[in-house]
Design a protein around this motif. Structure first.
Motif, PDB file in Angstrom:
ATOM      1  N   VAL A 189       0.834  -1.202   0.000  1.00  0.00           N
ATOM      2  CA  VAL A 189       0.000   0.000   0.000  1.00  0.00           C
ATOM      3  C   VAL A 189       0.870   1.253   0.000  1.00  0.00           C
ATOM      4  N   GLU A 190       1.906   1.277   0.816  1.00  0.00           N
ATOM      5  CA  GLU A 190       2.780   2.444   0.868  1.00  0.00           C
ATOM      6  C   GLU A 190       3.510   2.649  -0.462  1.00  0.00           C
ATOM      7  N   TYR A 191       3.960   1.566  -1.066  1.00  0.00           N
ATOM      8  CA  TYR A 191       4.642   1.676  -2.358  1.00  0.00           C
ATOM      9  C   TYR A 191       3.678   2.176  -3.429  1.00  0.00           C
ATOM     10  N   TYR A 192       2.488   1.661  -3.413  1.00  0.00           N
ATOM     11  CA  TYR A 192       1.445   2.095  -4.357  1.00  0.00           C
ATOM     12  C   TYR A 192       1.124   3.573  -4.165  1.00  0.00           C
ATOM     13  N   ARG A 193       0.942   3.994  -2.933  1.00  0.00           N
ATOM     14  CA  ARG A 193       0.655   5.408  -2.659  1.00  0.00           C
ATOM     15  C   ARG A 193       1.775   6.311  -3.180  1.00  0.00           C
ATOM     16  N   ALA A 194       3.007   5.880  -2.982  1.00  0.00           N
ATOM     17  CA  ALA A 194       4.151   6.725  -3.322  1.00  0.00           C
ATOM     18  C   ALA A 194       4.423   6.792  -4.819  1.00  0.00           C
ATOM     19  N   ASN A 195       3.964   5.803  -5.588  1.00  0.00           N
ATOM     20  CA  ASN A 195       4.388   5.716  -6.979  1.00  0.00           C
ATOM     21  C   ASN A 195       3.260   5.700  -8.008  1.00  0.00           C
ATOM     22  N   ALA A 196       2.032   5.576  -7.565  1.00  0.00           N
ATOM     23  CA  ALA A 196       0.921   5.535  -8.511  1.00  0.00           C
ATOM     24  C   ALA A 196       0.551   6.935  -8.995  1.00  0.00           C
TER      25      ALA A 196
END
Length: 220
Positions: A189-196
């Motif tokens: 979720v954190e990776y998705y938030r940061a890169n989407a």
């Protein structure tokens, strides 16, 4: 009446005059008392439609805006997010609670993820599926994040979508414990938030970034 002036926790319907609400029912589990209360409120306010949704939730549909606040007060439940850029729900099968095919406790893990994530902000809407065996009755392969059980543990999936541009999600981890699933979900979720990109669902995100790149980021 526009969506911008919608009552809290309600969303406009096709007629542009009435609204629907979705009481929060974590992992689709309800009690007799909740069902009785919903029936009582629906009768009192003459709510014309009660609909079981595809996400194992109950929608009350066809309300005039002036009664929405009173309906929420009498229901006494939290709001189940149905629109907006956030986690909308966790869909879970019965798992080992009752199902003869259940291998792991999908309701227990689903409840942990529900309490942790539902309503949390995202670049786009998100859904989670937790299936207690390989039959995947909670549609884990076509959810933004999904898991299903094997004898050796949970298999973790990301990037599924059941919409018009459907996509089978990618497996990124296997043989995980409940705690490991929760930890990996948080990392994803954190990776998705940061890169989407804004409004980019996980299915398109995974296609753009590449599953191997995502594995490197969240598994190392």
């Amino acid at each position: 009446m526009s969506d911008q002036s919608a009552p809290k926790g309600a969303f406009i319907q096709r007629d542009k005059e009435t609204y629907a609400i979705v009481p929060r029912t974590p992992v689709g589990v309800v009690t007799p008392e909740l069902l009785e209360n919903i029936a009582s409120v629906a009768k009192k306010y003459e709510i014309p439609i009660i609909k079981i949704t595809s996400g194992q939730r109950i929608a009350l549909v066809g309300m005039k805006p002036e009664i929405v606040e009173s309906v929420w007060e009498e229901l006494g439940t939290d709001i189940g997010p149905a629109v907006g850029k956030c986690f909308h729900y966790v869909q879970a099968c019965p798992g080992t609670a009752v199902c003869k095919n259940g291998i792991l406790d999908s309701l227990g893990l689903g409840m942990r993820l529900e309490q942790l994530l539902v309503g949390a902000e995202l670049p786009a809407k998100g859904k989670i599926g937790v299936s207690g065996c390989g039959l995947c009755c909670a549609e884990s392969f076509v959810r933004d994040f999904g898991v299903f059980a094997k004898r050796t543990g949970w298999t973790f999936i990301i990037g599924g979508n059941s919409g018009r541009n459907a996509r089978i999600g990618d497996v990124i981890a296997e043989d995980f414990t409940d705690d490991q699933v929760v930890e990996l979900t948080n990392k994803c979720v954190e990776y998705y938030r940061a890169n989407a990109k804004p409004n980019e669902r996980t299915a398109r995100f995974v296609q753009r970034i590449g599953i191997e790149e995502i594995k490197k980021a969240v598994l190392e």
